[in-house]
Enzyme design. Sequence first.
Site, short mmCIF file in Angstrom:
data_model
loop_
_atom_site.label_atom_id
_atom_site.label_comp_id
_atom_site.label_asym_id
_atom_site.label_seq_id
_atom_site.Cartn_x
_atom_site.Cartn_y
_atom_site.Cartn_z
N THR A 49 0.82 -1.20 0.00
CA THR A 49 0.00 0.00 0.00
C THR A 49 0.86 1.26 0.00
O THR A 49 0.58 2.22 -0.72
CB THR A 49 -0.91 0.01 1.24
OG1 THR A 49 -1.64 -1.21 1.31
CG2 THR A 49 -1.87 1.18 1.20
N THR A 50 1.92 1.25 0.82
CA THR A 50 2.81 2.41 0.93
C THR A 50 3.53 2.66 -0.39
O THR A 50 3.95 3.80 -0.65
CB THR A 50 3.81 2.19 2.08
OG1 THR A 50 3.10 1.82 3.26
CG2 THR A 50 4.62 3.44 2.37
N TYR A 112 -12.69 -4.49 -2.33
CA TYR A 112 -13.86 -4.03 -3.10
C TYR A 112 -14.90 -5.13 -3.30
O TYR A 112 -16.08 -4.89 -3.07
CB TYR A 112 -13.44 -3.44 -4.45
CG TYR A 112 -14.61 -2.83 -5.21
CD1 TYR A 112 -15.18 -1.64 -4.77
CD2 TYR A 112 -15.16 -3.44 -6.32
CE1 TYR A 112 -16.27 -1.08 -5.42
CE2 TYR A 112 -16.25 -2.90 -6.98
CZ TYR A 112 -16.79 -1.72 -6.53
OH TYR A 112 -17.88 -1.17 -7.19
N TYR A 138 -1.98 -10.61 4.59
CA TYR A 138 -2.05 -9.21 5.00
C TYR A 138 -3.49 -8.87 5.29
O TYR A 138 -4.30 -8.71 4.39
CB TYR A 138 -1.46 -8.34 3.87
CG TYR A 138 -1.47 -6.84 4.07
CD1 TYR A 138 -1.76 -6.24 5.29
CD2 TYR A 138 -1.17 -6.01 3.00
CE1 TYR A 138 -1.75 -4.88 5.44
CE2 TYR A 138 -1.15 -4.63 3.14
CZ TYR A 138 -1.46 -4.07 4.36
OH TYR A 138 -1.45 -2.70 4.50
N ARG A 143 -8.79 -1.09 4.68
CA ARG A 143 -8.53 -0.85 3.26
C ARG A 143 -9.34 -1.77 2.35
O ARG A 143 -9.56 -1.44 1.18
CB ARG A 143 -7.04 -1.07 2.97
CG ARG A 143 -6.10 -0.04 3.54
CD ARG A 143 -5.78 1.02 2.52
NE ARG A 143 -4.74 1.92 3.00
CZ ARG A 143 -4.26 2.94 2.29
NH1 ARG A 143 -4.71 3.18 1.08
NH2 ARG A 143 -3.32 3.72 2.80
N LYS A 167 0.66 -10.28 8.34
CA LYS A 167 0.79 -8.86 8.68
C LYS A 167 -0.58 -8.44 9.20
O LYS A 167 -1.54 -8.35 8.44
CB LYS A 167 1.19 -8.02 7.46
CG LYS A 167 1.23 -6.53 7.73
CD LYS A 167 1.52 -5.73 6.47
CE LYS A 167 1.49 -4.23 6.74
NZ LYS A 167 1.71 -3.43 5.50
N ILE A 209 5.85 -4.58 9.85
CA ILE A 209 6.07 -4.07 8.50
C ILE A 209 5.74 -2.59 8.59
O ILE A 209 4.58 -2.21 8.78
CB ILE A 209 5.22 -4.80 7.45
CG1 ILE A 209 5.68 -6.27 7.37
CG2 ILE A 209 5.36 -4.13 6.08
CD1 ILE A 209 4.92 -7.11 6.36
#
Length: 304
Positions: A49-50, A112, A138, A143, A167, A209
């Site tokens: 994401t980052t 989504y 993750y 999100r 994560k 992370i």
Amino acid sequence: MKSKNLFKGVFTALITPFTDYGTVDYAALERIVNFQIENGIDGLVPCGTTGESPCLSHEEHDRVIAQTIKFAKGRVPVIAGTGSNATNEAIRLSQHAEDAGVDAVLLVNPYYNKPNQEGLYKHFRAIADSVSIPCVLYNIKGRTGVNLETDTLIRLVNDCPNIYAVKEASGNIEQMSDVINRTPDDFIVLSGDDNLALELVKRGGDGVISVASNLFPKEMVNMVHSALDGDFEKAEKIEKHFAPFFKTCFIETNPIPIKTAMAHYGKCREIFRLPMCSLENPAHRTTLINSTDEIFAAIERGEM
């Protein structure tokens, strides 16, 4: 198969630097990778994401991973973000990353389309079965709109020997504790939130992370490794300095604040891919830079 201990500690969720023309800045990426390794980071996570992975083309996504491996030169593990909300797409990305030489893949909850728990199980199992390298799940409901329930995670761990770690970015420390308590002793649980990393380690977790380590790898490693070694007094002292910065890293949507701070200190350009853009509120920039300056001042005073 690689030792699970390879995935303990601090892994930086790398930003993806861009040029003024909007293309990936591979020269800056190489400098960032070297900066991370020279400052003792335990591993690197490109295309999360980052790293603005939703805004990278498939070709860019593959190349960022390959170049990160090239720049790292085997000095630290590389865990590549290869998740997708389409299972066949995540399989393709994961297989390419395996062929490129990553040490593990990071697989985010499908976003989504919001699958149920059986859909999550089948999705992650299909990806894990398609590669021979370790997989890190993750879990980030904020999100993706779905939570990987602990029962589903346990089922996956039991059925997929190459699912090594999770994560945990649910933001729910009790869920994170439940994961630690119910998974095998050698299963790796990493925080997806810098502000919860120390508490997670105290409860038996294995590291983080990290977003903050993009700019402060040495200090984040010092904090987390002190905790892993049982020196919670030292870890808490470092965390106290970082608490305002952890908060401002999410003053607007990640990775906008961390990339802005890195650009301020010359690590990259302040260029984003739409729909990501610069900080909306000018006061947020002042808050962000002030909190960053305070950490640098504490480092100069020898307090970390």
